[in-house]
Motif scaffolding. Sequence first.
Motif, mmCIF file in Angstrom:
data_model
loop_
_atom_site.group_PDB
_atom_site.id
_atom_site.type_symbol
_atom_site.label_atom_id
_atom_site.label_comp_id
_atom_site.label_asym_id
_atom_site.label_seq_id
_atom_site.Cartn_x
_atom_site.Cartn_y
_atom_site.Cartn_z
ATOM 1 N N LEU A 128 -36.628 30.283 4.635
ATOM 2 C CA LEU A 128 -35.882 29.924 3.993
ATOM 3 C C LEU A 128 -34.540 29.903 4.732
ATOM 4 N N PRO A 129 -33.079 28.964 3.645
ATOM 5 C CA PRO A 129 -32.053 29.906 4.312
ATOM 6 C C PRO A 129 -31.855 30.925 5.207
ATOM 7 N N LYS A 130 -31.043 31.925 6.402
ATOM 8 C CA LYS A 130 -30.062 33.077 5.568
ATOM 9 C C LYS A 130 -29.989 33.802 5.666
ATOM 10 N N ARG A 131 -28.949 32.737 4.757
ATOM 11 C CA ARG A 131 -28.105 33.160 3.387
ATOM 12 C C ARG A 131 -28.698 34.039 1.722
ATOM 13 N N PHE A 132 -29.648 33.698 2.275
ATOM 14 C CA PHE A 132 -30.976 34.255 1.307
ATOM 15 C C PHE A 132 -31.269 35.738 1.449
ATOM 16 N N ARG A 133 -31.337 36.776 2.177
ATOM 17 C CA ARG A 133 -31.868 37.219 2.782
ATOM 18 C C ARG A 133 -30.921 38.336 2.001
ATOM 19 N N SER A 134 -31.444 39.437 1.985
ATOM 20 C CA SER A 134 -31.102 40.951 1.086
ATOM 21 C C SER A 134 -29.636 41.337 2.921
ATOM 22 N N THR A 135 -30.248 41.158 3.581
ATOM 23 C CA THR A 135 -29.351 41.721 4.500
ATOM 24 C C THR A 135 -28.160 41.209 4.649
ATOM 25 N N GLY A 136 -27.754 39.998 4.066
ATOM 26 C CA GLY A 136 -26.870 39.473 4.156
ATOM 27 C C GLY A 136 -25.990 39.435 2.750
ATOM 28 N N ILE A 239 -37.909 20.970 -6.367
ATOM 29 C CA ILE A 239 -38.594 19.990 -5.629
ATOM 30 C C ILE A 239 -40.216 20.326 -6.400
ATOM 31 N N GLY A 240 -40.546 19.382 -6.481
ATOM 32 C CA GLY A 240 -42.291 18.780 -6.955
ATOM 33 C C GLY A 240 -42.255 18.700 -8.599
ATOM 34 N N THR A 241 -41.537 17.254 -9.103
ATOM 35 C CA THR A 241 -41.183 17.904 -10.534
ATOM 36 C C THR A 241 -42.844 18.074 -11.020
ATOM 37 N N THR A 242 -42.816 18.344 -12.565
ATOM 38 C CA THR A 242 -43.993 18.667 -13.352
ATOM 39 C C THR A 242 -45.119 17.190 -13.585
ATOM 40 N N CYS A 277 -46.527 26.396 5.352
ATOM 41 C CA CYS A 277 -46.980 25.714 6.154
ATOM 42 C C CYS A 277 -46.047 24.544 6.959
ATOM 43 N N PRO A 278 -45.474 24.479 7.827
ATOM 44 C CA PRO A 278 -44.421 23.901 8.796
ATOM 45 C C PRO A 278 -44.140 22.801 8.446
ATOM 46 N N GLU A 279 -45.703 22.053 8.467
ATOM 47 C CA GLU A 279 -45.472 20.204 8.273
ATOM 48 C C GLU A 279 -45.304 19.979 7.152
ATOM 49 N N LEU A 280 -44.533 20.756 6.207
ATOM 50 C CA LEU A 280 -44.427 20.505 4.428
ATOM 51 C C LEU A 280 -43.573 21.430 4.417
ATOM 52 N N ARG A 281 -42.514 21.593 5.450
ATOM 53 C CA ARG A 281 -41.365 21.769 4.905
ATOM 54 C C ARG A 281 -39.756 20.788 5.231
ATOM 55 N N TRP A 282 -40.559 19.568 5.204
ATOM 56 C CA TRP A 282 -39.580 18.321 4.279
ATOM 57 C C TRP A 282 -39.554 18.446 3.841
ATOM 58 N N SER A 283 -39.751 19.405 3.045
ATOM 59 C CA SER A 283 -39.842 19.318 1.095
ATOM 60 C C SER A 283 -38.583 20.194 0.574
ATOM 61 N N HIS A 284 -38.254 21.251 1.965
ATOM 62 C CA HIS A 284 -37.010 22.110 1.593
ATOM 63 C C HIS A 284 -35.804 21.242 2.576
ATOM 64 N N ALA A 285 -35.861 20.196 3.165
ATOM 65 C CA ALA A 285 -34.506 19.816 3.621
ATOM 66 C C ALA A 285 -33.493 19.702 3.215
ATOM 67 N N GLY A 286 -32.213 19.941 3.195
ATOM 68 C CA GLY A 286 -30.780 20.101 2.211
ATOM 69 C C GLY A 286 -31.239 20.936 1.663
ATOM 70 N N ALA A 398 -48.210 7.556 -8.886
ATOM 71 C CA ALA A 398 -46.908 7.961 -7.995
ATOM 72 C C ALA A 398 -47.824 8.848 -6.501
ATOM 73 N N ALA A 399 -46.330 8.673 -5.699
ATOM 74 C CA ALA A 399 -46.923 9.723 -4.295
ATOM 75 C C ALA A 399 -47.695 10.724 -5.039
ATOM 76 N N HIS A 400 -47.830 11.877 -3.877
ATOM 77 C CA HIS A 400 -49.535 12.783 -3.719
ATOM 78 C C HIS A 400 -48.715 13.248 -2.953
ATOM 79 N N PRO A 401 -47.548 13.661 -2.624
ATOM 80 C CA PRO A 401 -47.762 15.017 -1.672
ATOM 81 C C PRO A 401 -47.975 16.182 -0.953
ATOM 82 N N PHE A 402 -48.453 16.702 -1.967
ATOM 83 C CA PHE A 402 -48.960 18.305 -1.829
ATOM 84 C C PHE A 402 -49.971 18.021 -2.738
ATOM 85 N N SER A 403 -50.647 18.781 -3.841
ATOM 86 C CA SER A 403 -52.037 18.472 -4.529
ATOM 87 C C SER A 403 -52.188 17.798 -5.899
#
Length: 470
Positions: A128-136, A239-242, A277-286, A398-403
């Motif tokens: 996750l983006p660094k600004r979500f850490r408790s150290t900031g 990210i991942g509608t119901t 999983c690094p290969e699935l982090r595309w969903s977190h772009a932005g 629909a597309a099935h990017p996850f499970s």
Amino acid sequence: MTPDEFRRAGHAVVDWIADYWATLERRPVTSPDPPGALAAALPAGPTEHGEPVDAVLADLDALVAPRLTHWQHPGFFGYFPANTSGPSVLGDLVSSGLGVQGMLWATGPAATELETAMLDWLADLLDLPKRFRSTGSGGGVIQDSASSATLVATLAALHRAGGGRWRRAGVDRRYRVYASTQAHSSVEKAALIAGLGEQGVRPVEVDPETLAMDPAALRAAIEADLAAGEVPALVVATIGTTSTTAVDPLPEIGAICAEHGVWLHVDAAYAGAAAVCPELRWSHAGLEYADSYCFDPHKWLLTGFDCDAFWVADRASLIEALTVLPEYLRNAASESGAVIDYRDWQVPLGRRFRALKLWFVLRWYGVEGLRTHIRTGVALADRFADRVRADERFELAAAHPFSLVCFRLQAGDEASARLLARVNATGRVHLTQTRVSGRYTLRLAVGSPFTTQTHVDEAWELLSAAADEE
């Protein structure tokens, strides 16, 4: 119950749970009994004198277990997974045994600090983006569910949008919340609880192909409200509608929120776990645009309900919105400003030591164990989707990017509804339904650690056989 009595009873309870898991596959996924069956089987009231745990477990076997929907069953493919695991159960047992009330650092220093550490661990695990850490300036907290996370984000957004006036004067009904037509119902509920009313939520249309929020429609809604004198306060992206696990385009949505100073909350309740999983982090772009973000380890990350991981980029806005400090809670540690008091990060005052089960899970499975679990679910869903795609009677909806796989019969809504009823009536599997572009659609969600290729193949064979009856 003395410690020795507890030890003996505890062994019996752990044995019962282990036996339950071992026999799950032989049980029907859902109960065939009608409403009221358990209530009718229970005595009118408690016994006059205490009973041994063995008697309670006997009734648990005979009365309760047969009338459950077994969410841990390898053939349970409904809704989204809500799975637990051995380490999670053990962590919850320790939490219950300790009985810590962790509302303040002072009331449970280790409870607070372990939770802070676990949310930082998770933030690193998901990259996750660094600004979500408790150290900031930000940080994380465990909520009971993504619904509570959405409510808390809504309150913080209202506080920021009003420059603090929300606390002093109550809600300004000119505030507006935006979410796609595919967003979770918790967005509307949060707006209702916050006092905005139904008119406070602006449903934003989605792309008809991807079913993800249309950024142009979002911009148009915000600009129309600004022109009418309304105050855009919050956008909830998913990210991942119901219904279908669609992924809203965060880069475009985030840029619009930044342009207009609107709080962006990202709800990744189910699909956020995939980012281990690094290969699935595309969903977190932005995600760098987000003011807050949440996902549920209790869905797809082997941690028993309830455990929602919620982060904010600026914890000051959240704390200012929610803090109330009566005299009986004042203490030196809080007044020093050197500690986190999680009571200020949630709606309730009290809070359980939920971080223990997360700690047990992360340590037992490790990074690679969690990645294996996620990848297994994705692979099994891909296998099922391939079977659907290859059968001309069916189509993917629909597309099935996850499970999660959304599919239906080509024969139409009524045939698809009958198919679902037939398959669920077998007791071997349980699927649920939704509507995609107005059409009746079946959902098969893989997530149980007990589910294997054999179980997914059995689900397909049952569906295929039932489709022959159409």
